[in-house]
Motif scaffolding. Structure first.
Motif, PDB file in Angstrom:
ATOM      1  N   GLY A 118       0.786  -1.228   0.000  1.00  0.00           N
ATOM      2  CA  GLY A 118       0.000   0.000   0.000  1.00  0.00           C
ATOM      3  C   GLY A 118       0.815   1.274   0.000  1.00  0.00           C
ATOM      4  N   VAL A 119       2.090   1.183   0.381  1.00  0.00           N
ATOM      5  CA  VAL A 119       2.942   2.377   0.465  1.00  0.00           C
ATOM      6  C   VAL A 119       3.667   2.642  -0.848  1.00  0.00           C
ATOM      7  N   ILE A 120       3.762   1.622  -1.696  1.00  0.00           N
ATOM      8  CA  ILE A 120       4.573   1.727  -2.914  1.00  0.00           C
ATOM      9  C   ILE A 120       4.060   2.806  -3.859  1.00  0.00           C
ATOM     10  N   SER A 121       2.750   2.896  -4.000  1.00  0.00           N
ATOM     11  CA  SER A 121       2.181   3.899  -4.896  1.00  0.00           C
ATOM     12  C   SER A 121       2.534   5.312  -4.452  1.00  0.00           C
ATOM     13  N   SER A 122       2.473   5.572  -3.139  1.00  0.00           N
ATOM     14  CA  SER A 122       2.781   6.914  -2.633  1.00  0.00           C
ATOM     15  C   SER A 122       4.258   7.255  -2.824  1.00  0.00           C
ATOM     16  N   ILE A 123       5.130   6.263  -2.657  1.00  0.00           N
ATOM     17  CA  ILE A 123       6.562   6.497  -2.886  1.00  0.00           C
ATOM     18  C   ILE A 123       6.808   6.807  -4.363  1.00  0.00           C
ATOM     19  N   SER A 124       6.138   6.064  -5.235  1.00  0.00           N
ATOM     20  CA  SER A 124       6.270   6.313  -6.677  1.00  0.00           C
ATOM     21  C   SER A 124       5.791   7.712  -7.034  1.00  0.00           C
ATOM     22  N   MET A 125       4.672   8.133  -6.429  1.00  0.00           N
ATOM     23  CA  MET A 125       4.147   9.472  -6.680  1.00  0.00           C
ATOM     24  C   MET A 125       5.128  10.540  -6.213  1.00  0.00           C
ATOM     25  N   ALA A 126       5.755  10.315  -5.062  1.00  0.00           N
ATOM     26  CA  ALA A 126       6.738  11.276  -4.555  1.00  0.00           C
ATOM     27  C   ALA A 126       7.940  11.363  -5.496  1.00  0.00           C
ATOM     28  N   ILE A 127       8.366  10.213  -6.030  1.00  0.00           N
ATOM     29  CA  ILE A 127       9.486  10.187  -6.977  1.00  0.00           C
ATOM     30  C   ILE A 127       9.121  10.958  -8.250  1.00  0.00           C
ATOM     31  N   ILE A 128       7.915  10.729  -8.751  1.00  0.00           N
ATOM     32  CA  ILE A 128       7.456  11.442  -9.950  1.00  0.00           C
ATOM     33  C   ILE A 128       7.436  12.942  -9.708  1.00  0.00           C
ATOM     34  N   THR A 129       6.917  13.346  -8.551  1.00  0.00           N
ATOM     35  CA  THR A 129       6.823  14.771  -8.238  1.00  0.00           C
ATOM     36  C   THR A 129       8.206  15.392  -8.066  1.00  0.00           C
ATOM     37  N   ASP A 130       9.169  14.612  -7.550  1.00  0.00           N
ATOM     38  CA  ASP A 130      10.538  15.103  -7.380  1.00  0.00           C
ATOM     39  C   ASP A 130      11.253  15.287  -8.720  1.00  0.00           C
ATOM     40  N   LEU A 131      11.028  14.373  -9.648  1.00  0.00           N
ATOM     41  CA  LEU A 131      11.833  14.329 -10.867  1.00  0.00           C
ATOM     42  C   LEU A 131      11.184  14.944 -12.100  1.00  0.00           C
ATOM     43  N   PHE A 132       9.861  15.242 -12.033  1.00  0.00           N
ATOM     44  CA  PHE A 132       9.168  15.761 -13.210  1.00  0.00           C
ATOM     45  C   PHE A 132       8.359  17.011 -12.848  1.00  0.00           C
ATOM     46  N   SER A 133       8.330  17.980 -13.773  1.00  0.00           N
ATOM     47  CA  SER A 133       7.568  19.207 -13.546  1.00  0.00           C
ATOM     48  C   SER A 133       6.069  18.923 -13.654  1.00  0.00           C
ATOM     49  N   LEU A 134       5.261  19.859 -13.162  1.00  0.00           N
ATOM     50  CA  LEU A 134       3.809  19.687 -13.213  1.00  0.00           C
ATOM     51  C   LEU A 134       3.324  19.541 -14.651  1.00  0.00           C
ATOM     52  N   GLN A 135       3.977  20.272 -15.580  1.00  0.00           N
ATOM     53  CA  GLN A 135       3.577  20.214 -16.988  1.00  0.00           C
ATOM     54  C   GLN A 135       3.898  18.862 -17.639  1.00  0.00           C
ATOM     55  N   GLN A 136       4.755  18.075 -16.993  1.00  0.00           N
ATOM     56  CA  GLN A 136       5.109  16.757 -17.524  1.00  0.00           C
ATOM     57  C   GLN A 136       4.335  15.623 -16.857  1.00  0.00           C
ATOM     58  N   ARG A 137       3.758  15.913 -15.674  1.00  0.00           N
ATOM     59  CA  ARG A 137       3.241  14.815 -14.845  1.00  0.00           C
ATOM     60  C   ARG A 137       2.042  14.107 -15.438  1.00  0.00           C
ATOM     61  N   GLY A 138       1.235  14.811 -16.225  1.00  0.00           N
ATOM     62  CA  GLY A 138       0.105  14.137 -16.857  1.00  0.00           C
ATOM     63  C   GLY A 138       0.589  13.010 -17.756  1.00  0.00           C
ATOM     64  N   ARG A 139       1.631  13.304 -18.561  1.00  0.00           N
ATOM     65  CA  ARG A 139       2.181  12.280 -19.451  1.00  0.00           C
ATOM     66  C   ARG A 139       2.840  11.152 -18.659  1.00  0.00           C
ATOM     67  N   VAL A 140       3.592  11.529 -17.610  1.00  0.00           N
ATOM     68  CA  VAL A 140       4.273  10.523 -16.793  1.00  0.00           C
ATOM     69  C   VAL A 140       3.256   9.588 -16.146  1.00  0.00           C
ATOM     70  N   MET A 141       2.214  10.180 -15.561  1.00  0.00           N
ATOM     71  CA  MET A 141       1.208   9.353 -14.890  1.00  0.00           C
ATOM     72  C   MET A 141       0.390   8.549 -15.891  1.00  0.00           C
ATOM     73  N   GLY A 142       0.244   9.085 -17.098  1.00  0.00           N
ATOM     74  CA  GLY A 142      -0.423   8.323 -18.142  1.00  0.00           C
ATOM     75  C   GLY A 142       0.331   7.038 -18.451  1.00  0.00           C
ATOM     76  N   PHE A 143       1.679   7.131 -18.473  1.00  0.00           N
ATOM     77  CA  PHE A 143       2.487   5.945 -18.747  1.00  0.00           C
ATOM     78  C   PHE A 143       2.557   5.016 -17.536  1.00  0.00           C
ATOM     79  N   THR A 144       2.771   5.583 -16.335  1.00  0.00           N
ATOM     80  CA  THR A 144       2.884   4.719 -15.159  1.00  0.00           C
ATOM     81  C   THR A 144       1.567   4.016 -14.851  1.00  0.00           C
ATOM     82  N   GLN A 145       0.453   4.699 -15.106  1.00  0.00           N
ATOM     83  CA  GLN A 145      -0.846   4.071 -14.867  1.00  0.00           C
ATOM     84  C   GLN A 145      -1.189   3.034 -15.936  1.00  0.00           C
ATOM     85  N   MET A 146      -0.349   2.939 -16.982  1.00  0.00           N
ATOM     86  CA  MET A 146      -0.557   1.878 -17.970  1.00  0.00           C
ATOM     87  C   MET A 146      -0.389   0.504 -17.325  1.00  0.00           C
ATOM     88  N   GLY A 147       0.235   0.485 -16.130  1.00  0.00           N
ATOM     89  CA  GLY A 147       0.315  -0.766 -15.386  1.00  0.00           C
ATOM     90  C   GLY A 147      -1.067  -1.327 -15.115  1.00  0.00           C
TER      91      GLY A 147
END
Length: 415
Positions: A118-147
């Motif tokens: 249950g904690v893995i998703s939140s850690i992944s979200m924190a990593i995404i927020t650390d490494l990608f700008s807000l303008q990129q996050r829609g695309r990043v989450m689109g790919f990660t949610q392809m899981g």
């Protein structure tokens, strides 16, 4: 600033997206496979709908509890190390599910899996927020949610096929085998993610947790996520049982139904991710929510239905459900400051899991079945509850959107 934010991803960023996506694939598959196994489990272990609801909610409640307990520590460690620790625990918990042979053992194993998974998703979200700008996050989450889609295209059908040959435990061993390979890749390929430690305030874990919870903007995000999860989880546990016992789908057709729905999500999710970065994220969320409400009501009121029509309606319903996920997550991720992201994401994920557990348990109390193989009753009431909750979710996500826009304006004025 804007040109840099919308630039193409670097090679390492693409690697990070891939690693997070396949990690999400295994975690989502572990959770998603419970629904298609529902009819098989209810028959083999003689479970009532209430019993099965508890089996599903056990994971969610333990995952939520784990997230709350770790929230105060989430910003005090390298996120790579944190991800590895919980992912290895998740693998061990999933192996326990494969070793379970009774209802009580399975519930206990799901609790262990939830404590780590249950904690893995939140850690992944924190990593995404650390490494990608807000303008990129829609695309990043689109790919990660392809899981989510990949688990339905590959994982769930293969898992069901293995379950039909070796028993319902087989899909869990499939997850373990895949996850061991992914853990090795994370260990060797992912760089340390510790920049947040440079700006970390001196706080105890409890003080950091309280600081994160007491902020009004955080509480708005938390409430929005919780209601969003309740609406998304209520129908899921009994999806396969409803398809088989009410719609007339055979067990051999069920893997194909999940595969086609998953393939559609692989097309839809990246498209929604791109649209979320180009158009208003809130507008995408609102339209998807209205569409989901309509399709849920239609779907749950069906009786015996031709397979092809069930497939079409399933795709249309999944479009609404999945299209809410990406813009809502992108907006919510922009609320916390860098030094609070880990704690915020942990609490947010916890509330998401707990709300999902409540939804599964309540759904189990609403739905009834007169006997093995008999049609489910009152499944349509679940959809009507979802409609009410979703309308409140739209209002709360509008407030989140306003908070994010105000934060962006402030940042631009200070630049």
């Amino acid at each position: 600033m804007n040109q840099e934010s919308t630039a193409s991803f670097s090679g390492y960023q693409k690697l990070v997206i891939f690693l997070l996506a396949i990690t999400q694939f295994t975690v989502i598959l572990d959770f998603m496979v419970m629904s298609p196994l529902g009819d098989m489990l209810m028959k083999s272990l003689s479970l009532t709908p209430t019993d099965f609801g508890i089996t599903v909610s056990a994971y969610a409640f333990s995952a939520g509890t784990s997230g709350l307990l770790t929230a105060g520590f989430a910003d005090k460690f390298d996120r790579k190390k944190l991800l590895l620790f919980f992912y290895i625990g998740f693998i061990l918990g999933t192996a326990c599910c494969g070793l379970a042979h009774t209802y009580s053992q399975l519930v206990a194993a799901r609790i262990v899996t939830g404590l780590f998974g249950g904690v893995i998703s939140s850690i992944s979200m924190a990593i995404i927020t650390d490494l990608f700008s807000l303008q990129q996050r829609g695309r990043v989450m689109g790919f990660t949610q392809m899981g989510f889609g990949a688990s339905q295209v590959l994982g769930v059908p293969i898992g069901l096929y293995l379950a039909n040959i070796w028993g319902w435990e087989a899909p869990f061993w499939l997850v373990v085998a895949i996850a061991l390979v992914i853990a090795a890749l994370i260990m060797t390929k992912l760089k340390p993610i510790n920049q947040h430690l440079l700006i970390q305030r001196e706080k105890t874990a409890v003080a950091h947790l309280w600081h994160t919870v007491k902020l009004k903007k955080h509480r708005i995000g938390f409430t929005s996520t919780a209601l969003l999860s309740i609406g998304g989880f209520m129908m899921m546990p009994f999806g396969s049982a409803f398809a088989i016992n009410n719609l007339g789908i055979t067990e051999s057709q069920l893997p194909l139904l999940f595969m086609i729905s998953g393939l559609s999500s692989l097309v839809i999710l990246p498209l929604i991710g791109k649209l979320s970065d180009k158009i208003s994220k809130f507008k995408i969320f609102a339209v998807a929510s209205v569409w989901m409400m309509l399709m849920c009501v239609i779907y749950t009121n069906l009786s015996i239905t031709p397979f092809l029509l069930v497939v079409l309606l399933n795709i249309l319903m999944m479009m609404g459900i999945m299209s809410r996920m990406i813009p809502s997550q992108a907006l919510t991720s922009a609320i916390p400051e860098p030094q609070d992201r880990g704690a915020f994401m942990s609490i947010n994920s916890s509330l998401q899991q707990i709300a999902g557990g409540v939804a599964a348990a309540v759904s189990g109390l609403i739905v009834s079945q007169s006997g093995k193989g008999q049609p489910l009753q009152h499944y349509d009431l679940v959809a009507y509850v979802i409609v009410i909750i979703t309308m409140v979710s739209i209002f709360l996500m509008w407030r989140v959107s306003k908070l994010v826009l105000a934060k962006e304006k402030t940042a631009l004025s200070q630049a």
